[in-house]
Design an enzyme around this catalytic site. Structure first.
Site, PDB file in Angstrom:
ATOM      1  N   CYS A  27       0.853  -1.194   0.000  1.00  0.00           N
ATOM      2  CA  CYS A  27       0.000   0.000   0.000  1.00  0.00           C
ATOM      3  C   CYS A  27       0.891   1.248   0.000  1.00  0.00           C
ATOM      4  CB  CYS A  27      -0.954  -0.056   1.201  1.00  0.00           C
ATOM      5  SG  CYS A  27      -2.159   1.284   1.271  1.00  0.00           S
ATOM      6  N   ASP A  42      -8.708  -4.258  -7.259  1.00  0.00           N
ATOM      7  CA  ASP A  42      -8.267  -3.006  -6.635  1.00  0.00           C
ATOM      8  C   ASP A  42      -8.386  -1.862  -7.643  1.00  0.00           C
ATOM      9  OD1 ASP A  42      -7.103  -1.014  -5.138  1.00  0.00           O
ATOM     10  OD2 ASP A  42      -5.185  -2.028  -4.859  1.00  0.00           O
ATOM     11  N   HIS A  59      -7.457  -4.831  -2.777  1.00  0.00           N
ATOM     12  CA  HIS A  59      -6.370  -4.093  -2.153  1.00  0.00           C
ATOM     13  C   HIS A  59      -6.114  -4.706  -0.776  1.00  0.00           C
ATOM     14  CE1 HIS A  59      -3.940  -0.396  -1.691  1.00  0.00           C
ATOM     15  NE2 HIS A  59      -4.228  -0.514  -0.400  1.00  0.00           N
TER      16      HIS A  59
END
Length: 299
Positions: A189, A237, A268
């Site tokens: 991330c 995502d 995600h």
């Protein structure tokens, strides 16, 4: 024991994951998140169940015990004169190593050095690497023990100083005694975005990078990248994936050594085994590819 493959109720539509992603990254308030969930005909009770399922259960995330006999783990500090002055992170080495080993910097999500990221560092050590996971929250005392507070703390820090601290961590690890001088970077991330950025801004330092579901490096720095990159993206995502086609055009234009892997039915955060977004099969595959990539490029 809770089944690590357990997923939220199939009543939850995929759009809910996109909404949660925005909520988790500060793009939606909790109130706006629930309003948007209501527009998906998800009732309040189910929305609450869903958001609670996204909260981490770190008991599920420990794949390598902190006192595993095959590793040596400690917390180490490093100087960061361009950042907040001093950084601190979690250093894990294979025990009884007889030769210099490649090193891997592990960069956390947007919430500090939580137990999941520490476990990732231990997994790397078990695979034969020296791993170091810095905590961007150290200037505020370090990871606070819960992710929501950690996100708030990280948003309060100056982004340029966070990046400077992580660059300092990379330089410190590259020169670590017992290391081979080869440095890989893996991040998740926020950490995925920083992985690409370090490859672009420290091209003589980073030897290989594996960004998991992070935004691409800034377009004006992509030409600087020398390290091979393995980009790991969850097929579902939408927010992050939308950023990559334009970046990939630049990767091709500048003849970078890269590969982008998309993981089916994965959101995600699919590698994070402490939340309901975890997809075990795809996380295992992505991790096998990560280790093979580092073994190839850091040997």
């Amino acid at each position: 024991m809770k089944d690590k493959t357990q997923q939220p109720s199939p009543e939850i539509p995929n759009q809910a994951y996109q909404l949660y992603d925005k909520y988790a990254h500060g793009m939606l308030s909790r109130r706006d998140f629930f309003s948007a969930m209501a527009s998906l005909t998800v009732n309040a009770a189910l929305a609450t169940t869903f958001i609670n399922s996204m909260l981490p259960n770190y008991a599920l995330a420990q794949q390598v015990s902190f006192n595993d006999a095959g590793i040596l783990a400690s917390y180490q500090k490093f100087a960061s004169p361009q950042g907040y002055g001093e950084g601190r992170g979690y250093l894990v080495k294979p025990k009884n190593a007889t030769a210099a080993l490649p090193t891997v910097l592990v960069i956390h999500e947007n919430r500090g050095l939580n137990p999941y990221i520490e476990d990732v560092a231990r997994r790397l050590a078990k695979a034969g690497f020296i791993a170091f996971a810095p905590d961007a929250l150290w200037p505020l005392g370090g990871y606070p023990g819960n992710d929501d507070e950690g996100r708030t703390m990280q948003r309060s820090l100056e982004p340029t100083k966070i990046v400077a601290d992580l660059k300092a961590a990379a330089l410190w690890l590259k020169q670590l005694e017992g290391g081979s001088g080869k440095l890989g970077v893996v991040g998740f991330c926020f950490g995925g975005a920083i992985t690409g950025r370090l490859a672009a801004e420290l091209p003589e330092v980073v030897d290989a990078g594996v960004p998991f579901y992070g935004s691409p490096p800034p377009v004006d720095s992509i030409a600087n990248i020398k390290a091979p990159l393995l980009v790991q993206l969850g097929e579902l995502d939408e927010r992050v994936n939308a950023m990559w086609p334009a970046a990939e055009e630049l990767f091709k234009r500048h003849k970078l050594d890269y590969k982008i892997e998309f993981y089916p039915a994965s959101h995600h955060g699919f590698h994070n085994d402490s939340t309901a977004r975890y997809n075990k099969d795809m996380a295992d595959l992505a991790w096998q590819r990560t280790l093979a990539f580092f073994q190839q490029h850091l040997s």
